[in-house]
Design an enzyme around this catalytic site. Structure first.
Site, PDB file in Angstrom:
ATOM      1  CG  ASP A  50      21.901  -2.182  40.886  1.00 30.25           C
ATOM      2  OD1 ASP A  50      22.890  -1.071  40.964  1.00 30.25           O
ATOM      3  OD2 ASP A  50      21.746  -3.059  40.469  1.00 30.25           O
ATOM      4  CB  ILE A  51      18.896   0.714  36.899  1.00 36.63           C
ATOM      5  CG1 ILE A  51      19.053   2.335  37.539  1.00 36.63           C
ATOM      6  CG2 ILE A  51      18.041   0.776  35.800  1.00 36.63           C
ATOM      7  CD1 ILE A  51      19.468   3.115  36.419  1.00 36.63           C
ATOM      8  CG  ASP A  94      23.366   0.118  37.602  1.00 38.43           C
ATOM      9  OD1 ASP A  94      24.456  -0.106  38.048  1.00 38.43           O
ATOM     10  OD2 ASP A  94      22.212  -0.459  37.592  1.00 38.43           O
TER      11      ASP A  94
END
Length: 106
Positions: A50-51, A94
């Protein structure tokens, strides 16, 4: 099964709306009778990438900028996944989900 009891207007226990009222079932019996929902693969690894800060970053960017960033990152992830025989499960926003270490299906 643990049941929560409601109190009626007079503070008395009221289970008249509980469809399981009067049924007693031991938690151990439930576990013994249940079937496994997944197989165990000790050598498997699941990746959830996950960003960090993505939501805040993307909220002040044009949709095209967000798309280009995700497209570039996911293309690079996909390239590494193919090279290393990693199975890409899916992307959700994301988040990139992949797994490795599973046996080959028959």
């Amino acid at each position: 099964r643990k049941q929560a009891m409601n109190n009626n207007f007079f503070g008395e226990a009221d289970d008249s709306n509980d469809p399981y009222a009067g049924e007693e079932e031991d938690d151990d019996d439930i576990l013994i009778d249940s079937k496994p929902i997944a197989d165990l693969f000790p050598s498997a690894t699941v990746l959830f990438a996950d960003i960090a800060g993505f939501t805040a970053w993307s909220s002040i960017r044009e949709p095209s900028q967000v798309f280009i960033l995700l497209e570039n990152i996911y293309r690079a992830f996909d390239k590494v996944a193919v090279q290393r025989k990693i199975f890409k499960v899916e992307t959700i926003g994301d988040c990139y989900v992949a797994v490795c270490g599973l046996p080959q299906p028959n």
